[in-house]
Design a protein around this motif. Structure first.
Motif, PDB file in Angstrom:
ATOM      1  N   UNK A   1       1.027  -1.345  12.872  1.00 47.25           N
ATOM      2  CA  UNK A   1      -0.385  -1.682  13.085  1.00 47.25           C
ATOM      3  C   UNK A   1      -1.306  -0.474  13.029  1.00 47.25           C
ATOM      4  N   UNK A   2      -0.807   0.729  13.255  1.00 40.00           N
ATOM      5  CA  UNK A   2      -1.595   1.965  13.144  1.00 40.00           C
ATOM      6  C   UNK A   2      -0.749   2.966  12.370  1.00 40.00           C
ATOM      7  N   UNK A   3      -1.088   3.184  11.127  1.00 41.79           N
ATOM      8  CA  UNK A   3      -0.192   3.992  10.320  1.00 41.79           C
ATOM      9  C   UNK A   3      -0.936   4.725   9.214  1.00 41.79           C
ATOM     10  N   UNK A   4      -0.562   5.977   8.996  1.00 42.70           N
ATOM     11  CA  UNK A   4      -1.122   6.749   7.889  1.00 42.70           C
ATOM     12  C   UNK A   4      -0.347   6.398   6.617  1.00 42.70           C
ATOM     13  N   UNK A   5      -1.064   5.926   5.610  1.00 41.42           N
ATOM     14  CA  UNK A   5      -0.437   5.483   4.365  1.00 41.42           C
ATOM     15  C   UNK A   5      -1.308   5.876   3.174  1.00 41.42           C
ATOM     16  N   UNK A   6      -0.807   5.621   1.985  1.00 37.06           N
ATOM     17  CA  UNK A   6      -1.579   5.740   0.756  1.00 37.06           C
ATOM     18  C   UNK A   6      -1.829   4.346   0.203  1.00 37.06           C
ATOM     19  N   UNK A   7      -3.046   4.107  -0.312  1.00 39.08           N
ATOM     20  CA  UNK A   7      -3.332   2.805  -0.904  1.00 39.08           C
ATOM     21  C   UNK A   7      -2.791   2.747  -2.331  1.00 39.08           C
TER      22      UNK A   7
END
Length: 463
Positions: free
Chosen positions: A258-264
């Motif tokens: 639910x709270x995460x650093x990602x790349x689109x």
């Protein structure tokens, strides 16, 4: 023979006496006292009002009509005021191509400004520091941030330095928990905790709504704190840590995501906030309260809560916090509530779940309005508001409530050691708080974003 029997009988008693003395001495050294804290206030040139925010939005050419409208709606309804602060590279229009130098500049401004003031205020020398804990979730350079501090202040070679990353908005209490445990084996020690975040290099430039939210809520800020377990300095302390409970739902996939650093899909990196956030927060907070409540409430209230809880027949789902809060009177053991100013929804959710009044929620709302969500440093702006408003009296108890990626709920109880009335970082504006209204002054100017039949974007912003 009689002497031998007497000696055999006395040995267990002597051993028990020695163990008791040892336990008492160890207990005396396990106190955790806060001597002072310093929050960061950026220069006036770094202020980010709604007008400036809108200009930054329109600089992002990856956004379409719906994304523009979504961002502007979020900005004007976020609960943030007109005087929050943004990172230097964002203010200067370089958010699309941040450099390593930008990251260091942003972090160093916060850390060195607050530490300089902390050492000056307390008279404690950097060479006296035994333990150093720094938490910056999104920036982990080499050498580490702690090494940078040790080098700047020429601290001792035997200092115990810890660099925490990826712990999210709740990292400040994680760092304090680490200090609390280290104090068990380090007598009469000084510990410094630095809590801040790297915003500029992680400004999201894509178009996914779940990732755009972070640009609307997060702002520059941070705090440095000085702790000791030396009871001889108890008279100088402003707070004493009573208890701290950490809850981690990382094993739950939904909570973890639910709270995460990602790349689109286009490779733009950002921080994603999903709709599962509120559910994860409620679950983690409820689990945390089950362990925390027996430590902070008087026996009479615990018995009343237990009796009422057994009568409840409603099923506990995602609104579990409300179910628990409906029969729980935390005010029987808590005088003030220091809630992480993560956003209006976070503050409203905790307030509703625990049946708190607007007076209880005011410090968190005002910290969000004046400084925005400053990640792990946010709790201390809330505490600073309480102090500036002269709410904190000797003997009062403060419940700190924080949430963080992982998903985590970390909460603790502090005892106020003396009357506190320092205006601190609120000095220049405390008399104007709380404002008569929290409605964004640009709501009327940007009301066109609510037009469902809008077929174009009105660009009325100066270059």
């Amino acid at each position: 023979m009689e002497l031998l029997i007497l000696a055999v009988c006395l040995i267990p008693l002597v051993y028990a006496f020695i163990c008791t003395c040892k336990w008492v001495l160890q207990w005396r050294d396990q106190g955790c006292y806060m001597l002072a804290y310093e929050c960061y206030k950026a220069p006036e040139s770094r202020k980010l009002n709604t007008e400036s925010s809108a200009k930054i939005v329109f600089r992002n050419k990856n956004l379409g009509l719906e994304e523009y409208r979504f961002l502007l709606k979020t900005i004007v309804s976020s609960g943030l005021g007109e005087e929050t602060y943004a990172p230097p590279n964002v203010i200067e229009g370089r958010e699309q191509h941040p450099t390593l130098a930008d990251a260091h500049l942003e972090i160093n401004e916060v850390i060195f400004d607050t530490l300089d003031k902390l050492f000056a205020r307390t008279g404690v020398s950097p060479s006296d520091i035994d333990i150093l804990v720094v938490n910056v979730s999104l920036f982990s350079p080499m050498p580490s941030v702690t090494a940078c501090i040790v080098n700047r202040y020429k601290m001792r070679e035997d200092i115990k330095a810890f660099n925490l990353s990826g712990m999210g908005c709740s990292a400040s209490l994680v760092a304090i928990d680490l200090v609390r445990h280290l104090f068990k084996t380090h007598k009469e020690a000084f510990a410094v905790v630095v809590s801040t975040e790297s915003m500029g290099p992680h400004w999201y430039m894509g178009k996914e709504k779940s990732m755009i939210l972070s640009n609307c809520l997060f702002r520059s800020g941070g705090c440095s704190m000085l702790f000791t377990n030396n009871r001889a300095l108890k008279h100088r302390a402003i707070l004493r840590l009573k208890c701290l409970v950490r809850t981690h739902l990382g094993s739950n996939d939904e909570a973890y995501e639910c709270c995460k650093q990602v790349e689109d899909d286009r490779g733009y990196r950002g921080f994603r906030l999903t709709k599962s956030l509120t559910k994860a927060a409620a679950q983690a907070f409820t689990m945390n309260l089950r362990e925390l409540v027996p430590k902070i409430l008087p026996l009479g209230e615990l018995l009343r809560h237990f009796t009422v809880s057994n009568r409840q027949t409603s099923k506990i789902k995602s609104t579990e916090l409300e179910a628990v809060g409906s029969s729980l009177n935390l005010k029987a053991g808590v005088d003030h509530f220091c809630i992480h100013p993560g956003g209006r929804a976070v503050i409203d959710g905790v307030g509703k779940g625990l049946r708190l009044s607007e007076y209880d929620l005011e410090p968190a709302r005002m910290a969000l309005h004046r400084f925005g969500n400053t990640s792990a440093g946010g709790l201390w702006y809330v505490l600073g508001y309480m102090e500036a408003k002269k709410r904190l009296k000797k003997g009062d108890r403060i419940l700190m409530v924080s949430f963080g990626a992982g998903f985590k709920a970390n909460n603790c109880l502090w005892e106020v050691m003396k009357d506190l009335d320092d205006a601190n970082v609120w000095k220049d504006c405390i008399d104007s708080y709380p404002p008569k209204t929290l409605v964004n002054p640009f709501m009327e100017k940007y009301n066109w974003i609510n037009d469902e039949y809008l077929s174009f974007v009105r660009l009325e912003l100066d270059a």
